[in-house]
Design a protein around this motif. Sequence first.
Motif, PDB file in Angstrom:
ATOM      1  N   HIS A  41       0.827  -1.212   0.000  1.00  0.00           N
ATOM      2  CA  HIS A  41       0.000   0.000   0.000  1.00  0.00           C
ATOM      3  C   HIS A  41       0.859   1.258   0.000  1.00  0.00           C
ATOM      4  CE1 HIS A  41      -3.998  -1.673   0.159  1.00  0.00           C
ATOM      5  NE2 HIS A  41      -3.652  -2.492   1.147  1.00  0.00           N
ATOM      6  N   GLY A  76       4.163   4.260 -16.888  1.00  0.00           N
ATOM      7  CA  GLY A  76       3.874   5.698 -16.849  1.00  0.00           C
ATOM      8  C   GLY A  76       5.047   6.450 -17.363  1.00  0.00           C
ATOM      9  N   LYS A  78       2.160   1.529  -3.521  1.00  0.00           N
ATOM     10  CA  LYS A  78       1.069   1.919  -4.420  1.00  0.00           C
ATOM     11  C   LYS A  78       0.733   3.395  -4.280  1.00  0.00           C
ATOM     12  CE  LYS A  78      -3.791   0.826  -5.399  1.00  0.00           C
ATOM     13  NZ  LYS A  78      -4.962  -0.004  -4.997  1.00  0.00           N
ATOM     14  N   ASP A  79       0.676   3.872  -3.034  1.00  0.00           N
ATOM     15  CA  ASP A  79       0.351   5.279  -2.801  1.00  0.00           C
ATOM     16  C   ASP A  79       1.411   6.186  -3.422  1.00  0.00           C
ATOM     17  OD1 ASP A  79      -1.278   7.328  -1.349  1.00  0.00           O
ATOM     18  OD2 ASP A  79       0.635   7.666  -0.313  1.00  0.00           O
ATOM     19  N   ARG A  80       2.680   5.821  -3.253  1.00  0.00           N
ATOM     20  CA  ARG A  80       3.772   6.617  -3.817  1.00  0.00           C
ATOM     21  C   ARG A  80       3.712   6.612  -5.338  1.00  0.00           C
ATOM     22  NH1 ARG A  80       8.302   9.918  -2.058  1.00  0.00           N
ATOM     23  NH2 ARG A  80       9.845   9.840  -3.744  1.00  0.00           N
ATOM     24  N   ALA A  81       3.499   5.416  -5.924  1.00  0.00           N
ATOM     25  CA  ALA A  81       3.474   5.304  -7.385  1.00  0.00           C
ATOM     26  C   ALA A  81       2.317   6.089  -7.992  1.00  0.00           C
ATOM     27  CB  ALA A  81       3.388   3.834  -7.777  1.00  0.00           C
ATOM     28  N   LEU A  82       1.145   6.019  -7.388  1.00  0.00           N
ATOM     29  CA  LEU A  82      -0.005   6.764  -7.904  1.00  0.00           C
ATOM     30  C   LEU A  82       0.236   8.268  -7.851  1.00  0.00           C
ATOM     31  CD1 LEU A  82      -2.975   4.693  -6.386  1.00  0.00           C
ATOM     32  CD2 LEU A  82      -2.159   4.698  -8.765  1.00  0.00           C
ATOM     33  N   LYS A  83       0.921   8.719  -6.794  1.00  0.00           N
ATOM     34  CA  LYS A  83       1.238  10.150  -6.694  1.00  0.00           C
ATOM     35  C   LYS A  83       2.228  10.578  -7.779  1.00  0.00           C
ATOM     36  CE  LYS A  83       0.302  10.704  -1.760  1.00  0.00           C
ATOM     37  NZ  LYS A  83       0.869  10.933  -0.404  1.00  0.00           N
ATOM     38  N   CYS A  84       3.011   9.591  -8.253  1.00  0.00           N
ATOM     39  CA  CYS A  84       3.945   9.866  -9.354  1.00  0.00           C
ATOM     40  C   CYS A  84       3.278   9.724 -10.721  1.00  0.00           C
ATOM     41  CB  CYS A  84       5.143   8.935  -9.276  1.00  0.00           C
ATOM     42  SG  CYS A  84       6.238   9.237  -7.868  1.00  0.00           S
ATOM     43  N   GLY A  85       1.964   9.463 -10.744  1.00  0.00           N
ATOM     44  CA  GLY A  85       1.224   9.338 -11.994  1.00  0.00           C
ATOM     45  C   GLY A  85       1.385   8.006 -12.677  1.00  0.00           C
ATOM     46  N   TRP A  90       4.527  -1.607 -13.044  1.00  0.00           N
ATOM     47  CA  TRP A  90       4.237  -0.169 -13.045  1.00  0.00           C
ATOM     48  C   TRP A  90       4.629   0.450 -14.385  1.00  0.00           C
ATOM     49  CZ3 TRP A  90       1.160   1.705  -9.541  1.00  0.00           C
ATOM     50  CH2 TRP A  90       1.059   1.045  -8.291  1.00  0.00           C
ATOM     51  N   THR A 122       0.623   3.807 -13.312  1.00  0.00           N
ATOM     52  CA  THR A 122      -0.456   2.815 -13.268  1.00  0.00           C
ATOM     53  C   THR A 122       0.163   1.431 -13.189  1.00  0.00           C
ATOM     54  OG1 THR A 122      -0.560   2.709 -15.682  1.00  0.00           O
ATOM     55  CG2 THR A 122      -2.050   4.266 -14.572  1.00  0.00           C
TER      56      THR A 122
END
Length: 307
Positions: free
Chosen positions: A285, A306, A288-295, A304, A297
């Motif tokens: 988690h 993007g 995932k949170d860090r990766a989503l903040k980096c834009g 990952w 998927t």
Amino acid sequence: MIRKASELNEHKRFRVLLYGVPGIAKSTTGLSAPNPLMIDTDGGWDRVPVQHRRGSYIQPETYDEILADLTAENVADFETLVFDTGGTLLDLMKIWAIKKNPTNGQKDGSTLSMRGYGAIGAEFSRLMEYCFFTLKKHVVVIFHAREDKDGESKVFRVDVEGQTARNIWKDMDIGGFMEAIRDTRVIGFTPTDRYFAKGTHGITGQVEIPNVMKPGVPNDFLVTLFAKINQNIKEESAVVEEYDKLMVVVRNIVETVTSAETANAAAIKLAELKYVFSAKAEAWHILKDRALKCGLTFSKEKGWEGK
């Protein structure tokens, strides 16, 4: 003082409730605690086998005598206060409470009022806290068991009057029902349909009590139990400390994530770690949170993606 979850007291004192039917050796088991002083409200000291009369005892006739005897100076040489029995202790408290305030009793002068039940419940809790926190002693309270019926089944409860039964359990760290299964005495520390109980720090289920009537068998059940709980606490603390250190490593790895390439590299590093508790799910988690903040998927096929 704020402490970390891993900073537990590894030499903890305990408050213990033991209850069972007559003749199951409750008093003897109570005296298996470290260096005990028995508060013998039930007059049962001489019924304990002579070889197991450890420590010392008092036989108070009033609750005021108990309060007078239980001072820091008087109990300095003892590690455990054993109340035998809790039922007669509450009986002495009842007389004391009504004498102190007549509204604690009904018109007959000997039966507790609703207010009186509340008063002795509060006093029982105060006494347990005083013995445990102020006098800094282990506390063992022994009760008789009352047999009730639940349909066709027998159930066993602590034999006390009224709402006080609910209060006594909340003051205890651990408590169990003593019974004999064939020729073996056990204490059940996990609640069942037959009895209430309370376990802690890995002490659960039925624990066998050594047969101290056999030659050479020491009466040290509670000494051993307390040592086992403290060892379990030490081991639990070590696992919590391992978890704390692991999560630092996880966060340091995740902080390197700025792109799909670094996210996938972090995922590989996280997969190589040895996890405890729920750390593996938490690590995912956090990533995932860090990766989503980096834009970024995620897909199972490509990982990952993007920037």
